[in-house]
Design a protein around this motif. Structure first.
Motif, mmCIF file in Angstrom:
data_model
loop_
_atom_site.group_PDB
_atom_site.id
_atom_site.type_symbol
_atom_site.label_atom_id
_atom_site.label_comp_id
_atom_site.label_asym_id
_atom_site.label_seq_id
_atom_site.Cartn_x
_atom_site.Cartn_y
_atom_site.Cartn_z
ATOM 1 N N ARG A 9 16.831 17.877 44.355
ATOM 2 C CA ARG A 9 17.282 18.878 45.317
ATOM 3 C C ARG A 9 18.688 18.624 45.843
ATOM 4 O O ARG A 9 19.335 19.517 46.338
ATOM 5 C CB ARG A 9 16.295 18.931 46.483
ATOM 6 N N TYR A 26 16.603 24.003 33.086
ATOM 7 C CA TYR A 26 15.990 25.316 33.249
ATOM 8 C C TYR A 26 16.100 26.187 32.005
ATOM 9 O O TYR A 26 15.255 27.055 31.799
ATOM 10 C CB TYR A 26 16.655 26.040 34.426
ATOM 11 N N VAL A 28 12.546 25.172 43.199
ATOM 12 C CA VAL A 28 13.625 24.537 42.451
ATOM 13 C C VAL A 28 13.111 23.795 41.216
ATOM 14 O O VAL A 28 13.818 23.672 40.217
ATOM 15 C CB VAL A 28 14.428 23.611 43.388
ATOM 16 N N TRP A 50 20.499 19.894 41.495
ATOM 17 C CA TRP A 50 19.998 20.879 40.529
ATOM 18 C C TRP A 50 21.012 21.979 40.236
ATOM 19 O O TRP A 50 20.927 22.661 39.216
ATOM 20 C CB TRP A 50 18.703 21.514 41.046
ATOM 21 N N SER A 61 22.895 19.968 35.143
ATOM 22 C CA SER A 61 21.463 20.202 35.375
ATOM 23 C C SER A 61 20.950 21.481 34.722
ATOM 24 O O SER A 61 19.738 21.663 34.584
ATOM 25 C CB SER A 61 21.189 20.277 36.879
ATOM 26 N N ILE A 87 17.160 15.000 37.922
ATOM 27 C CA ILE A 87 17.507 16.274 38.538
ATOM 28 C C ILE A 87 16.688 16.450 39.815
ATOM 29 O O ILE A 87 15.455 16.345 39.789
ATOM 30 C CB ILE A 87 17.230 17.455 37.586
ATOM 31 N N ASP A 128 17.024 31.666 36.371
ATOM 32 C CA ASP A 128 18.201 30.813 36.480
ATOM 33 C C ASP A 128 19.489 31.594 36.192
ATOM 34 O O ASP A 128 20.527 31.340 36.802
ATOM 35 C CB ASP A 128 18.078 29.626 35.516
#
Length: 697
Positions: free
Chosen positions: A102, A126, A186, A117, A122, A100, A194
């Protein structure tokens, strides 16, 4: 949750070596993607030079977005799924392990090496937890030093023997000292953040966030997510980030490019409404009245006051024939346009066509067969033009506001029953300006002109607007922002407790109504990630006085941070502040010296005399120059590893009222990430407790 660093004694069996190899391969693949974009030849695929310019511009943007930033980790996590997720397969990912990062990176065969992400696959990075593993066997986080992968940390989400623990790599990344502009978050987005980031584009979202909860970063990452999920739609309609001042915009300007998004515009409210040069300033009372939503009613009435019901017929001569539209019929046409509530300028443009249509009806009744060309010609007839000019004359928005603020009788007529006589007197200029060009317009005046411009002609709407530090806006400023997203959505970010204008927002429901987004979702972030526990607890002592309805913020920071309150004699204040700055400079990270506006010149002189280099807000810090001298009025939205806060009483006294002063102090107290030193000679505000005594942890 085991953490692992590189072991140089056993490189062969170190999994970190394999991860480093994947990083090297991914960087190589990214360079190949950029080279492919640079090698594109468009000479044979464009029909003309316009198409060629447009396509070349898109290719140049693609090349720029594929830049390999050596000190920015290409990926920061890995997900090992128990089963290959269908969403990943749809994206071309064929295995169970996904890196994962940018941006998306693929190899020569098109297989993904790094997943963006923002992609659905992905999301578990989170949100997955022991209670809801989301089909993950393992979540791996990576630690970097200067762009080099140096550690990893594994979390086995389906292993009952492994207890739920706080990630040490996550904690260290959150607490890492920062020099320079704001960085993206991120790699450290939390589940509640998120949810806001990935909220749909169909509705608007308001985020009430206590200091250090990452609301600004959440808003910026939401823009990046929406551009990923709705790129075509937003490419057509546009996106905009609105901040409180240029220093703040400079501070955040690198976040979106680091995420591969280069086309998002940034502005302040003042630049949005910058139709006239602002050279004047209002006192608090005048600015408050000018910022009141009732001014929209005054302006609407003032514009409509130019409409005059016709008393004479309109007689159109064409050849040997005269066509007469009586006054009563003209009045019906004008009244209908007024009742339709369309923009003043649109009605002005429609009126000659409506009169021409009435003439054409008479022509047809007389046996003629006129077409659209005849109607257009009649609309341009001098008699029709004269009628329109007399009945519905054009209005210049700046001249209208000039007359309102400079002509007491005109203001009284338009504000009757809306503003009190005292309020009218408050906003009247003592000396009327001769022209719109020579007038010393204030920021509040510019917002009034913007409102008037929208009453004349509709303001174009964007697809999405992010409004940060929104609590400081007046109702009229909210309306100005709302005009920019009437057909789009908005993300509103702020903190009621940090409202530092006399007209600051009382409730988000009220603000959203002025913005034109009533009923929007309001999310509250109370868990801080950057402000130390002792500091936020101390600052929260002010909440009962400045925002009694808000929940007190907490902090997940495990370290308490450095926190000290130094009470000194008045003669020793400047020297003690310099000593606190020198102490802070012995530590790693950025330093902010925050003081009341009135104290800034004295401190500037003292710093120069002591040989301590300093920067102004908005200037980028570096290893050689880490201290920024910050007026309290510009501190909002900024953060520093260490803050030296000069004379809190002066900060409070620098505002027009106690509530605003205490809110300004709350902002200043919560700019610290690792440590805060308060230096004072005057008594601290009573809400903070005993002078010279720090808050209990």
């Amino acid at each position: 949750m085991p953490s692992h660093a590189h072991d140089p004694q056993h490189p062969g069996d170190d999994p970190l070596q394999r991860e480093r190899a994947h990083l090297a391969s991914s960087r190589s693949a990214l360079r190949a993607m950029r080279a492919d974009a640079e090698a594109l030849n468009i000479r044979d695929v464009t029909a003309n030079w316009v198409n060629a310019e447009v396509l070349q511009g898109e290719i140049d943007a693609r090349i720029k977005a594929l830049a390999d930033l050596s000190h920015t980790p290409l990926f920061f996590g890995r997900l090992d799924y128990l089963h290959a997720p269908g969403l990943a397969v749809a994206e071309g990912a064929s295995g169970e392990n996904f890196y994962i990062g940018r941006r998306h990176v693929h190899d020569a065969d098109g297989d993904p090496m790094v997943i963006d992400w923002r992609a659905p696959v992905s999301q578990p990075f989170y949100r997955a937890s022991k209670k809801a593993p989301m089909d993950l066997r393992l979540r791996r986080r990576f630690g970097y030093t200067g762009g080099e992968l140096t550690a990893y940390e594994d979390e086995h989400l389906t292993d009952p023997a492994e207890a739920e623990q706080t990630s040490r790599l996550l904690q260290s990344e959150i607490e890492r000292p920062r020099v320079g502009p704001m960085r993206d978050i991120v790699a450290t987005i939390q589940p509640e953040q998120d949810e806001i980031v990935r909220a749909g584009i169909g509705g608007s979202v308001c985020v009430q966030g206590a200091p250090g909860t990452g609301k600004t970063a959440v808003g910026l990452h939401r823009v990046a997510y929406l551009l990923y999920a709705h790129r075509e739609r937003l490419a057509r309609s546009g996106t905009l980030v609105i901040g409180p001042n240029d220093s703040f915009l400079h501070y955040i300007e690198q976040v979106l490019p680091a995420l591969g998004e280069l086309e998002v515009k940034q502005a302040t409210v003042d630049t949005l409404v910058g139709h006239v040069e602002v050279r004047g300033a209002d006192d608090a009372a005048a600015a408050t009245v000018k910022g009141d939503a009732r001014m929209a009613q005054v302006l609407r009435r003032a514009i409509r006051s130019h409409i005059t019901m016709p008393e004479e017929p309109c007689v159109v001569v064409r050849g040997s024939r005269r066509w007469r539209v009586p006054a009563y019929e003209l009045e019906e046409i004008v009244q209908e346009l007024m009742d339709r509530e369309i923009r003043y300028g649109a009605a002005h443009d429609a009126l000659p066509q409506r009169i021409a249509h009435a003439v054409l009806v008479r022509m047809e009744q007389a046996g003629e067969a006129p077409d659209d060309r005849v109607q257009d010609a009649v609309a341009r007839n001098p008699a029709v033009k004269a009628t329109v000019k007399a009945v519905w004359p054009p209005v210049d928005p700046a001249k209208l506001v000039l007359r309102l603020l400079g002509d007491a009788d005109f203001l009284a007529a338009q504000a009757a029953g809306i503003l009190t006589p005292e309020e009218q007197k408050t906003i009247l200029w003592a000396k009327p300006a001769r022209s719109a060009k020579s007038a010393k317009w204030s920021s509040a005046d510019a917002v009034l002109i913007d409102e008037a411009m929208d009453l004349v002609a509709r303001t174009p709407s964007l697809g999405h607007v992010v409004l940060d530090e929104a609590q400081d806006l007046s109702p009229m400023q909210y309306r100005a922002v709302g005009r920019r997203c009437t057909t789009g959505s908005a993300t509103v970010l702020g903190d009621i407790a940090q409202g530092t204008t006399p007209w600051a927002t009382n409730t988000w429901e009220e603000a959203l109504a002025h913005l034109g987004k009533p009923g929007s979702t309001v999310e509250e972030l109370t868990q801080g990630f950057r402000v130390p526990r002792e500091v936020i607890a101390y600052a929260s002592r002010l909440l009962p006085a400045i925002a009694p309805d808000l929940a007190e913020a907490t902090s997940i920071r495990e370290s308490a941070g450095d926190f000290e309150i130094r009470a000194v004699a008045a003669d020793d204040l400047d020297a003690s502040v310099l000593a606190a700055c020198q102490d802070a400079l012995t530590k790693e990270g950025s330093i902010g010296l925050i003081a009341a506006e009135a104290r800034i010149p004295l401190l500037r002189t003292a710093l120069e005399a002591a040989g301590i280099s300093w920067l102004a807000p908005g200037e980028e810090t570096s290893a050689a120059s880490r201290l920024t001298l910050v007026p309290a009025t510009l501190a909002k939205g900024l953060e520093y590893d260490y803050v030296v806060l000069d004379e809190p009483a002066a900060i409070v006294d620098g505002e027009p009222d106690d509530r605003t002063g205490l809110r300004r102090l709350y902002v200043c107290l919560t700019r610290a990430v690792s440590g805060l030193t308060v230096v004072h000679s005057a008594d601290l505000p009573e809400q903070l407790g005993q002078p010279g005594r720090p808050a209990a942890g």
